[in-house]
Scaffold this motif. Structure first.
Motif, short mmCIF file in Angstrom:
data_model
loop_
_atom_site.label_atom_id
_atom_site.label_comp_id
_atom_site.label_asym_id
_atom_site.label_seq_id
_atom_site.Cartn_x
_atom_site.Cartn_y
_atom_site.Cartn_z
N TYR A 1 43.19 0.83 -65.01
CA TYR A 1 43.58 2.24 -65.00
C TYR A 1 42.93 3.04 -66.13
N GLU B 1 44.52 3.38 -59.85
CA GLU B 1 45.07 4.73 -59.82
C GLU B 1 46.59 4.66 -59.92
N HIS C 1 44.78 7.00 -62.90
CA HIS C 1 44.06 6.69 -64.11
C HIS C 1 44.84 7.20 -65.33
#
Length: 306
Positions: free
Chosen positions: A67, A74, A76
């Motif tokens: 991430y 996701e 992020h």
């Protein structure tokens, strides 16, 4: 240095692999997983340590956390301690696929929160044979009790109440996700020295990197961080030898001394006089001292088995 990728479940991890000078693809090398601090990417402190360890004969792998940075995942900018721990084991998975890495001679070195994550990974992944922490931070305990560790765990409650309100705003009212900085963007006389210097590290040419945005998701990260304890059950589950390096002037020193006092495996605490927390990220005097302690420790504990 070679840019590589490896899987952590469905997430593709981005990493740099460092190999010794005079590398022989037919050889058999000890290898080190290097775990970056919270808010960092592998091109910063982790890559610096990995490069220096490679100069001393180790294969070293520095990666971007899931991430974060160039790694996938996701949403992020998520700091998820539990995934961060799994990242370490996924890095070990990858190293064990390399024909020139001795699968029985893999260690881990973690810096700041990466130190706490490396400790937690080693407690359940005994493929990690030796462990080094540098300026170790137990991120969950630090978030709950403050940088100096002087608050009670209950001090986290107001932040968790704010988190609940923000989550409602985002999920029920369409508000934009909220983000927090790893290092303070504004400081005053009350800001701990280490945190002020963290801003200098991440937000100035000293070490800034376009992939290190100094930001993490509030609602999705804090709910995971506040319940995490990197040292939970360390007395019973950490069996590997551990070297703990920290500076005498670091506000985070209490986390290194706590780890040393609680661990029952072979252990060594090295307190470097005059060093502050951030000095061990890229100040040559302190990085070189940490590597000078780590390299013989790994050489000893990752020696070939007779």
């Amino acid at each position: 240095m070679n840019a590589i990728t490896f899987p952590n479940g469905s997430i593709t991890m981005a990493a740099n692999l460092y190999r010794p000078d005079g590398f022989d693809a037919n050889g058999s090398y000890p290898a080190i997983v290097v775990v970056h601090p919270g808010g960092g990417v592998n091109e910063q402190a982790a890559g610096l340590y990995a490069a220096k360890l490679a100069e001393l004969g180790f294969v070293a792998l520095a990666f971007d956390a899931s991430y974060q940075g160039n790694s996938g995942g996701e949403p992020h900018h998520l700091e998820d301690p539990y995934t961060r721990v799994e990242d370490v084991s996924a890095a070990v998975d990858y190293l064990q696929t390399l024909s020139y890495v001795d699968a029985e001679r893999i260690g881990a070195l973690g810096i700041c929160a990466g130190g706490g994550y490396a400790v937690n990974a080693a407690m359940t992944d005994y493929r990690i044979k030796a462990l080094v922490t540098v300026s170790a931070v137990n991120i969950g305990t630090s978030f709950r009790r403050g940088w100096y560790g002087t608050d009670s765990d209950a001090a986290a409650v107001p932040t968790l109440q704010a988190l609940a309100q923000q989550r409602t705003a985002e999920t029920a009212r369409g508000a934009e996700p909220a983000y927090l900085p790893y290092a303070p963007t504004e400081t005053d006389e009350h800001t701990p020295r280490d945190l002020a210097e963290a801003g200098d590290h991440y937000l100035t040419p000293r070490a800034q990197h376009p992939n290190a945005k100094n930001t993490f998701l509030f609602t999705k990260s804090v709910s995971r961080i506040f319940t995490f304890d990197a040292f939970h059950m360390v007395e019973d589950l950490l069996t590997q030898p551990v070297l703990i390096v920290a500076g005498s002037e670091a506000g985070s020193l209490w986390m290194s001394t706590e780890l040393h006092s609680r661990a029952r495996s072979p252990k060594q605490l090295v307190v470097v006089e005059g060093g502050a927390h951030m000095d061990f990220y890229n100040v040559p005097k302190y990085v070189d001292r940490a590597v000078a302690e780590a390299a013989p420790f790994f050489t000893l504990h990752l020696a070939p088995q007779a």
